[in-house]
Structure formats: C-alpha cells, structure tokens
Design a protein around this motif. Structure first.
Motif, short mmCIF file in Angstrom:
data_model
loop_
_atom_site.label_atom_id
_atom_site.label_comp_id
_atom_site.label_asym_id
_atom_site.label_seq_id
_atom_site.Cartn_x
_atom_site.Cartn_y
_atom_site.Cartn_z
N PRO A 8 16.57 -23.50 -0.96
CA PRO A 8 17.10 -22.34 -0.23
C PRO A 8 18.38 -22.61 0.55
N LEU A 9 18.49 -23.76 1.18
CA LEU A 9 19.69 -24.03 1.97
C LEU A 9 20.91 -24.24 1.08
N VAL A 10 20.69 -24.77 -0.11
CA VAL A 10 21.79 -24.93 -1.07
C VAL A 10 22.27 -23.57 -1.55
N VAL A 11 21.33 -22.69 -1.87
CA VAL A 11 21.69 -21.33 -2.30
C VAL A 11 22.49 -20.62 -1.21
N GLN A 12 22.02 -20.74 0.02
CA GLN A 12 22.76 -20.13 1.13
C GLN A 12 24.15 -20.74 1.27
N GLY A 13 24.25 -22.05 1.05
CA GLY A 13 25.55 -22.69 1.10
C GLY A 13 26.49 -22.20 0.03
N VAL A 14 25.97 -22.00 -1.19
CA VAL A 14 26.78 -21.46 -2.28
C VAL A 14 27.31 -20.08 -1.91
N LYS A 15 26.44 -19.23 -1.35
CA LYS A 15 26.88 -17.88 -0.96
C LYS A 15 27.94 -17.95 0.13
N ASP A 16 27.75 -18.85 1.07
CA ASP A 16 28.72 -19.00 2.16
C ASP A 16 30.09 -19.44 1.63
N VAL A 17 30.09 -20.41 0.73
CA VAL A 17 31.35 -20.91 0.18
C VAL A 17 32.03 -19.84 -0.66
N LEU A 18 31.27 -19.14 -1.49
CA LEU A 18 31.85 -18.09 -2.33
C LEU A 18 32.45 -16.95 -1.49
N GLY A 19 31.85 -16.69 -0.33
CA GLY A 19 32.31 -15.56 0.49
C GLY A 19 33.40 -15.90 1.47
N ARG A 20 33.75 -17.17 1.57
CA ARG A 20 34.67 -17.59 2.63
C ARG A 20 36.02 -16.88 2.57
N GLU A 21 36.69 -16.94 1.43
CA GLU A 21 38.03 -16.36 1.33
C GLU A 21 37.99 -14.84 1.42
N ARG A 22 36.99 -14.22 0.82
CA ARG A 22 36.93 -12.77 0.81
C ARG A 22 36.64 -12.18 2.18
N SER A 23 35.84 -12.87 3.00
CA SER A 23 35.37 -12.28 4.25
C SER A 23 36.51 -11.92 5.19
N LEU B 216 15.73 -10.13 7.69
CA LEU B 216 15.56 -10.87 6.44
C LEU B 216 16.38 -12.16 6.46
N ASP B 217 17.57 -12.07 7.01
CA ASP B 217 18.42 -13.25 7.11
C ASP B 217 17.74 -14.35 7.93
N ALA B 218 17.02 -13.94 8.96
CA ALA B 218 16.39 -14.92 9.87
C ALA B 218 15.02 -15.38 9.40
N ASP B 219 14.45 -14.72 8.39
CA ASP B 219 13.09 -15.03 7.94
C ASP B 219 13.11 -16.22 6.97
N PRO B 220 12.55 -17.36 7.35
CA PRO B 220 12.59 -18.53 6.47
C PRO B 220 11.76 -18.37 5.20
N GLU B 221 10.85 -17.39 5.21
CA GLU B 221 10.02 -17.15 4.02
C GLU B 221 10.77 -16.36 2.95
N VAL B 222 11.88 -15.73 3.30
CA VAL B 222 12.66 -14.92 2.35
C VAL B 222 13.80 -15.75 1.80
N ARG B 223 13.88 -15.82 0.48
CA ARG B 223 14.94 -16.59 -0.17
C ARG B 223 15.86 -15.73 -1.02
N ALA B 224 15.44 -14.51 -1.34
CA ALA B 224 16.27 -13.57 -2.10
C ALA B 224 15.78 -12.16 -1.79
N VAL B 225 16.66 -11.18 -2.00
CA VAL B 225 16.34 -9.79 -1.67
C VAL B 225 16.69 -8.91 -2.86
N VAL B 226 15.79 -8.00 -3.20
CA VAL B 226 16.06 -6.97 -4.19
C VAL B 226 16.24 -5.65 -3.45
N LEU B 227 17.34 -4.98 -3.71
CA LEU B 227 17.65 -3.70 -3.07
C LEU B 227 17.54 -2.60 -4.11
N ALA B 228 16.70 -1.61 -3.86
CA ALA B 228 16.43 -0.57 -4.84
C ALA B 228 16.41 0.80 -4.18
N GLY B 229 16.44 1.84 -5.01
CA GLY B 229 16.31 3.21 -4.54
C GLY B 229 15.03 3.82 -5.06
#
Length: 273
Positions: A217-232, A44-57
């Motif tokens: 999509p690339l901006v959203v990915q950038g936001v996630k990357d920046v938000l996760g930097r310190e925590r990772s 999913l990370d590599a699929d350019p057609e996917v921009r968000a994921v819903v995880l369910a049970g």
C-alpha cells in the motif's frame, strides 16, 4: 460511514465503494454532495484498511452534474443588479469550496477507479477527471456542458483533462458543450476501457481495485504521489485563476437566460450580454 445523504460507502477486502445516490435526479450534485464528498474522501485517505476506492453512480446514470435548482442560491446574490465586492467575494469563496470538494478526490492517496454508466455531465466530468482510472459502460455519454449554460467550467475539468485527453480534444468539448459516447471517450483517452453494461463496468473497476489492493500500500501511494507531483501545481494555479475569473465575469444576461431556459424547458437565446 453510513449516514450520508448523497452517497453510500461500503468497504470490503481493502476496497471501498463510494456510490452517488442523489438525492437529485440522475445523482445531480446538490448541497449534500458538495458537503459530504470531501468528508468521505478525507476519511478514506486516513483509513489504513482502505487501499483502493471504486467510485460509482446509482441507477441508470453516473451524474447529471450540478443541481441547478438546488444550487440556485449560489448564483442569486451574484446576479443582482450592480453586484459589488461582497457578493462577488462570497461567490468566490463558494467556488473554492466546491473546487476543494473534488480536489479531495484527487488528493486521496488511495487510487480511485470510476465506473461510469449513462450520463456523465458537467460536474460529473469534473469528478471523473479527478480520479486515477476511468471505466465506462457502452451506454455512457459525456459532456462538458457548462458553455451551454453560460458558465466557464470552474471545478477542475479544464485543468485536469489536458494531460488525459490532450488540448485539442478538450477545447473541442469545452467550446461546443457537445455530447460524446463511450466509444469516442475511449478513443480520445477519457476512459481506459468500455464494457457492455453497468454491471460489467463495476465488476471491472472492482477487479482493478483488487489488483491494486494486493500490492504494497505505501508503494502504491508513493507511485500516485510521484505521478501527481507536476500536475498538482498547475491544477492549483488554474483553479485559483478560474475562481477569480468567474467571480468577476460570470454575471450576465446569458446566464440568467440559461437558467430560465432550463426551468422553462426550452432552448436558450444567447445575446452575448
């Protein structure tokens, strides 16, 4: 991406839905789960057609957590009398493999929204701690239950939850192994919002995913990357430490008693040995 044993994966309008399907009761996490989860999220990370994921049970529950019966071979060699370096090294490697499965969710550049209904226990909490947004149905219940089965939680909840719910709430839940309902989970920040039922929860998750998918999509990915930097870095160090800690100290009479009590459906009697 259709021939999975523990999941189904469907993609529509730039949103992928990954659904836990078992095969264990309550979508419990057995060997297929741990093997397939990183493959799915890497794809999913590599699929350019996917921009968000819903995880369910699927079904009434999100996940009962680790399938103790299916995963018993993981603990067997470590519990042998006078377990030496070889079985401890093997166990350490296996813990790191399970950690990497959940880390694949956290590392996915596409935002992940969890829709949680019914029970979310142990490994289920590890999993939702790795996503970006959590929604729950009113019947959802959560438990970091590892302490009740003589295990230090080692797949990520102890490391990913402090910035989400705070140290005090995490310590209370991890030390006691208590259950909390959706209202308490929302109050402490474990979930973003609570909805009347599973259907409404899943619909809300998809609505948020659609909002995300409509952005660059690339901006959203950038936001996630920046938000996760310190925590990772903190999470990586913590996972490494707890894997080594459990390889050294997990074997105990209390762990044997915990596993036996589960199979025998009785209350355990812990003696601190």
């Amino acid at each position: 991406m259709t021939d999975w044993k523990a999941f189904t994966v469907e993609t529509k309008d730039h949103v992928a839905q990954v659904t836990l399907t078992g095969p264990g009761k309550g979508n419990s996490m057995g060997p297929d789960f741990w093997a397939e989860l990183p493959e799915i999220f890497t794809a999913l990370d590599a699929d350019p057609e996917v921009r968000a994921v819903v995880l369910a049970g699927s079904g009434k529950h999100f996940s009962f957590g680790l399938d103790l019966q299916a995963m018993a071979p993981l603990f067997g060699p470590l519990m042998a009398d006078k377990a030496l370096a070889a079985p401890r090294t093997t166990f350490h490697d296996e813990v790191k493999r399970l950690q990497a499965s959940v880390t694949a969710v956290a590392d996915c550049r596409k935002p992940v929204i969890a829709a949680i209904q019914g029970w979310c226990i142990g490994g289920g909490v590890d999993l939702i701690a790795a996503v970006d947004v959590r929604y729950a149905s009113a019947d959802a219940k959560f438990s970091i239950r590892e302490a009740k089965v003589a295990i230090v939680a080692d797949i990520g909840s102890l490391h990913r939850l402090p910035p989400i719910i705070g140290e005090g709430h995490l310590r209370e839940l991890a030390f006691t192994g208590k259950d909390i309902d959706a209202a308490r989970a929302e109050k402490i920040g474990l979930v973003n919002d609570v909805f009347p039922d599973a259907e409404a929860t899943l619909a809300a998750a998809h609505a948020t995913a659609a909002e995300i998918a409509a952005n660059p999509p690339l901006v959203v990915q950038g936001v996630k990357d920046v938000l996760g930097r310190e925590r990772s870095a903190t999470v990586t160090d913590g996972l490494r430490y707890v894997a080594a800690w459990n390889a050294a100290f997990l074997p105990s009479e209390d762990l044997t008693e915990a596993i036996q009590s589960v199979f025998e459906k009785r209350a355990p009697e812990f003696k601190g040995r």
